[in-house]
Write a protein that holds these residues in place. Structure first.
Motif, PDB file in Angstrom:
ATOM      1  N   PHE A   1       0.850  -0.987  -0.835  1.00 42.90           N
ATOM      2  CA  PHE A   1       0.200   0.274  -0.079  1.00 42.90           C
ATOM      3  C   PHE A   1       1.172   1.105   0.165  1.00 42.90           C
ATOM      4  O   PHE A   1       1.867   1.191   0.667  1.00 42.90           O
ATOM      5  N   PRO A   2       0.666   2.428  -0.683  1.00 42.65           N
ATOM      6  CA  PRO A   2       1.432   3.751  -0.130  1.00 42.65           C
ATOM      7  C   PRO A   2       1.637   4.248   0.902  1.00 42.65           C
ATOM      8  O   PRO A   2       0.588   4.066   1.607  1.00 42.65           O
TER       9      PRO A   2
ATOM     10  N   TRP B   1      -1.266   4.071   4.979  1.00 46.23           N
ATOM     11  CA  TRP B   1      -0.670   3.768   6.159  1.00 46.23           C
ATOM     12  C   TRP B   1      -1.593   4.116   7.373  1.00 46.23           C
ATOM     13  O   TRP B   1      -1.823   5.391   7.417  1.00 46.23           O
ATOM     14  N   PRO B   2      -2.085   3.266   8.274  1.00 47.39           N
ATOM     15  CA  PRO B   2      -3.168   3.938   9.812  1.00 47.39           C
ATOM     16  C   PRO B   2      -1.952   4.692   9.758  1.00 47.39           C
ATOM     17  O   PRO B   2      -2.217   5.185  11.171  1.00 47.39           O
TER      18      PRO B   2
ATOM     19  N   ARG C   1       9.228   0.657   0.974  1.00 48.27           N
ATOM     20  CA  ARG C   1       8.061   0.301   0.667  1.00 48.27           C
ATOM     21  C   ARG C   1       7.609  -1.260   1.186  1.00 48.27           C
ATOM     22  O   ARG C   1       8.234  -2.213   2.230  1.00 48.27           O
ATOM     23  N   HIS C   2       6.607  -0.675   2.140  1.00 46.96           N
ATOM     24  CA  HIS C   2       5.339  -1.784   3.162  1.00 46.96           C
ATOM     25  C   HIS C   2       4.353  -2.887   2.681  1.00 46.96           C
ATOM     26  O   HIS C   2       3.250  -2.086   1.712  1.00 46.96           O
ATOM     27  N   SER C   3       4.333  -3.790   3.226  1.00 48.81           N
ATOM     28  CA  SER C   3       2.696  -4.245   2.720  1.00 48.81           C
ATOM     29  C   SER C   3       1.750  -5.682   4.076  1.00 48.81           C
ATOM     30  O   SER C   3       3.269  -5.566   4.648  1.00 48.81           O
ATOM     31  N   LEU C   4       0.669  -4.836   3.821  1.00 45.65           N
ATOM     32  CA  LEU C   4       0.148  -5.704   4.382  1.00 45.65           C
ATOM     33  C   LEU C   4       0.490  -7.050   4.376  1.00 45.65           C
ATOM     34  O   LEU C   4       0.190  -7.903   3.373  1.00 45.65           O
TER      35      LEU C   4
END
Length: 193
Positions: free
Chosen positions: A38-39, A43-44, A52-55
Protein backbone atom coordinates in the motif's frame (compact mmCIF):
# COMPACT_ATOMS: atom_id res chain seq x y z
CA UNK A 1 19.57 -26.74 18.79
CA UNK A 2 22.86 -27.95 20.17
CA UNK A 3 24.27 -26.60 23.43
CA UNK A 4 27.04 -24.85 21.47
CA UNK A 5 24.43 -23.15 19.29
CA UNK A 6 22.43 -22.22 22.40
CA UNK A 7 25.52 -20.62 23.96
CA UNK A 8 26.33 -18.72 20.73
CA UNK A 9 22.78 -17.40 20.36
CA UNK A 10 22.71 -16.24 23.98
CA UNK A 11 26.17 -14.64 23.72
CA UNK A 12 25.71 -12.97 20.33
CA UNK A 13 22.00 -12.11 20.62
CA UNK A 14 21.16 -13.36 17.13
CA UNK A 15 21.14 -16.32 14.77
CA UNK A 16 21.11 -16.44 10.98
CA UNK A 17 19.02 -19.41 9.81
CA UNK A 18 20.25 -20.07 6.29
CA UNK A 19 17.78 -21.57 3.81
CA UNK A 20 15.14 -22.29 6.44
CA UNK A 21 12.25 -21.14 4.21
CA UNK A 22 11.55 -23.93 1.68
CA UNK A 23 12.61 -22.83 -1.80
CA UNK A 24 9.26 -23.82 -3.31
CA UNK A 25 7.51 -21.31 -0.98
CA UNK A 26 9.47 -18.27 -2.13
CA UNK A 27 7.48 -17.37 -5.27
CA UNK A 28 4.19 -17.37 -3.36
CA UNK A 29 5.72 -15.35 -0.48
CA UNK A 30 7.00 -12.76 -2.97
CA UNK A 31 3.57 -12.62 -4.62
CA UNK A 32 1.92 -12.16 -1.20
CA UNK A 33 4.32 -9.30 -0.50
CA UNK A 34 3.56 -7.60 -3.82
CA UNK A 35 -0.22 -8.01 -3.35
CA UNK A 36 -0.07 -6.44 0.11
CA UNK A 37 1.80 -3.26 -0.83
CA UNK A 38 0.00 0.00 0.00
CA UNK A 39 1.25 3.55 -0.60
CA UNK A 40 2.79 5.02 2.56
CA UNK A 41 0.08 7.67 2.86
CA UNK A 42 -2.60 4.94 3.16
CA UNK A 43 -1.03 3.27 6.21
CA UNK A 44 -2.73 3.96 9.55
CA UNK A 45 0.65 4.78 11.13
CA UNK A 46 3.51 6.84 9.74
CA UNK A 47 5.84 5.03 7.35
CA UNK A 48 9.08 6.15 5.71
CA UNK A 49 8.86 7.22 2.06
CA UNK A 50 12.09 5.37 1.23
CA UNK A 51 10.52 1.96 2.02
CA UNK A 52 7.84 -0.18 0.41
CA UNK A 53 5.50 -1.61 3.08
CA UNK A 54 3.22 -4.61 2.73
CA UNK A 55 0.32 -6.03 4.76
CA UNK A 56 1.15 -9.72 5.08
CA UNK A 57 -0.35 -11.08 8.28
CA UNK A 58 -3.47 -12.73 6.78
CA UNK A 59 -1.67 -14.67 4.04
CA UNK A 60 -1.63 -18.43 4.77
CA UNK A 61 1.88 -18.91 3.40
CA UNK A 62 3.18 -16.09 5.58
CA UNK A 63 1.42 -17.60 8.60
CA UNK A 64 3.05 -20.99 7.89
CA UNK A 65 6.45 -19.33 7.56
CA UNK A 66 6.00 -17.67 10.98
CA UNK A 67 5.58 -21.16 12.49
CA UNK A 68 8.61 -22.87 10.95
CA UNK A 69 10.00 -25.18 13.67
CA UNK A 70 13.61 -23.95 13.56
CA UNK A 71 12.43 -20.32 13.63
CA UNK A 72 10.25 -20.98 16.69
CA UNK A 73 13.04 -22.93 18.41
CA UNK A 74 15.46 -20.03 17.88
CA UNK A 75 12.95 -17.46 19.13
CA UNK A 76 12.43 -19.71 22.18
CA UNK A 77 16.19 -19.83 22.77
CA UNK A 78 16.37 -16.05 22.86
CA UNK A 79 13.20 -15.37 24.87
CA UNK A 80 13.55 -18.37 27.19
CA UNK A 81 9.87 -18.63 28.06
CA UNK A 82 6.42 -18.93 26.48
CA UNK A 83 5.96 -16.39 23.67
CA UNK A 84 3.55 -15.31 20.95
CA UNK A 85 3.72 -13.72 17.49
CA UNK A 86 2.72 -10.09 17.77
CA UNK A 87 3.33 -8.48 14.39
CA UNK A 88 4.04 -9.33 10.76
CA UNK A 89 4.82 -6.64 8.22
CA UNK A 90 6.48 -6.59 4.81
CA UNK A 91 9.36 -4.17 4.26
CA UNK A 92 11.55 -3.38 1.28
CA UNK A 93 14.04 -0.50 0.96
CA UNK A 94 13.60 1.47 -2.25
CA UNK A 95 16.50 2.49 -4.49
CA UNK A 96 18.48 5.20 -2.72
CA UNK A 97 16.58 4.58 0.51
CA UNK A 98 16.36 2.36 3.53
CA UNK A 99 19.43 3.57 5.39
CA UNK A 100 19.08 3.54 9.19
CA UNK A 101 21.46 4.47 11.96
CA UNK A 102 22.26 1.72 14.43
CA UNK A 103 19.42 1.40 16.92
CA UNK A 104 17.66 -0.92 19.34
CA UNK A 105 13.96 -1.73 18.95
CA UNK A 106 13.84 -2.15 22.76
CA UNK A 107 12.23 -4.80 24.88
CA UNK A 108 8.57 -4.37 25.74
CA UNK A 109 8.85 -4.86 29.53
CA UNK A 110 12.29 -6.24 30.42
CA UNK A 111 15.52 -7.20 28.63
CA UNK A 112 15.12 -10.28 26.47
CA UNK A 113 11.33 -10.35 26.22
CA UNK A 114 11.13 -9.29 22.56
CA UNK A 115 12.62 -11.01 19.51
CA UNK A 116 12.58 -9.76 15.94
CA UNK A 117 12.99 -11.91 12.82
CA UNK A 118 13.64 -10.79 9.26
CA UNK A 119 12.57 -13.38 6.70
CA UNK A 120 14.23 -12.63 3.37
CA UNK A 121 12.32 -13.33 0.13
CA UNK A 122 15.15 -12.06 -2.10
CA UNK A 123 18.94 -12.31 -1.93
CA UNK A 124 20.40 -9.55 0.24
CA UNK A 125 23.77 -7.87 0.53
CA UNK A 126 25.62 -4.54 0.74
CA UNK A 127 24.14 -3.24 -2.52
CA UNK A 128 20.42 -3.71 -1.81
CA UNK A 129 19.87 -2.69 1.80
CA UNK A 130 20.91 -5.68 3.88
CA UNK A 131 20.99 -5.54 7.67
CA UNK A 132 24.03 -4.76 9.74
CA UNK A 133 24.28 -5.59 13.43
CA UNK A 134 26.64 -5.51 16.39
CA UNK A 135 27.00 -8.98 17.94
CA UNK A 136 26.66 -9.18 21.74
CA UNK A 137 25.26 -5.63 22.03
CA UNK A 138 21.83 -6.77 23.26
CA UNK A 139 22.44 -6.10 26.95
CA UNK A 140 23.19 -2.37 27.07
CA UNK A 141 24.05 -2.44 30.79
CA UNK A 142 26.71 -5.09 30.12
CA UNK A 143 27.92 -3.71 26.78
CA UNK A 144 27.49 0.05 26.50
CA UNK A 145 27.89 1.16 22.93
CA UNK A 146 27.75 4.45 21.11
CA UNK A 147 25.25 3.88 18.28
CA UNK A 148 27.19 6.35 16.11
CA UNK A 149 30.24 4.06 16.19
CA UNK A 150 29.92 1.60 13.31
CA UNK A 151 33.30 -0.05 13.87
CA UNK A 152 31.93 -3.29 15.34
CA UNK A 153 28.93 -3.55 13.02
CA UNK A 154 28.82 -6.60 10.75
CA UNK A 155 26.90 -6.67 7.49
CA UNK A 156 24.66 -9.71 7.07
CA UNK A 157 24.49 -11.12 3.56
CA UNK A 158 22.77 -14.16 2.17
CA UNK A 159 20.09 -15.69 0.03
CA UNK A 160 16.33 -15.70 -0.32
CA UNK A 161 14.98 -18.17 2.22
CA UNK A 162 17.20 -17.07 5.11
CA UNK A 163 15.78 -15.74 8.37
CA UNK A 164 17.74 -13.45 10.70
CA UNK A 165 16.49 -13.80 14.30
CA UNK A 166 17.67 -11.35 16.97
CA UNK A 167 16.98 -9.88 20.38
CA UNK A 168 15.16 -6.55 19.95
CA UNK A 169 17.84 -4.87 22.09
CA UNK A 170 20.65 -5.87 19.69
CA UNK A 171 22.07 -2.87 17.84
CA UNK A 172 21.04 -3.23 14.20
CA UNK A 173 20.12 -1.20 11.13
CA UNK A 174 19.30 -1.46 7.45
CA UNK A 175 21.81 -0.32 4.86
CA UNK A 176 21.19 1.86 1.84
CA UNK A 177 19.70 0.15 -1.21
CA UNK A 178 22.22 1.50 -3.70
CA UNK A 179 21.08 -0.44 -6.76
CA UNK A 180 17.30 -0.71 -6.40
CA UNK A 181 17.56 -4.50 -6.59
CA UNK A 182 14.54 -6.05 -4.85
CA UNK A 183 15.03 -6.90 -1.15
CA UNK A 184 11.59 -7.99 0.05
CA UNK A 185 11.37 -9.27 3.61
CA UNK A 186 8.88 -9.92 6.36
CA UNK A 187 9.49 -8.33 9.74
CA UNK A 188 8.19 -10.61 12.51
CA UNK A 189 7.97 -9.63 16.17
CA UNK A 190 7.57 -12.14 19.00
CA UNK A 191 6.85 -11.19 22.64
CA UNK A 192 7.18 -13.13 25.86
CA UNK A 193 3.71 -14.13 27.05
Amino acid sequence: MTSATHAEVQRDGYALLRGVIPTDWLDSLRAAFDRGVFPVEQWPVQRGHDWRHSLLDLDRGIQSMCRLPLLLATVGELIGETFFLSQVEGREPLEGGGYQGLHRDLSAQRPGDTVVALAFFDDYGPDNGSTRLVPASHRPADAPFDARDEERAQQITGSAGDILVFDADLLHAACLNKTGTRRRSALLTYFAA
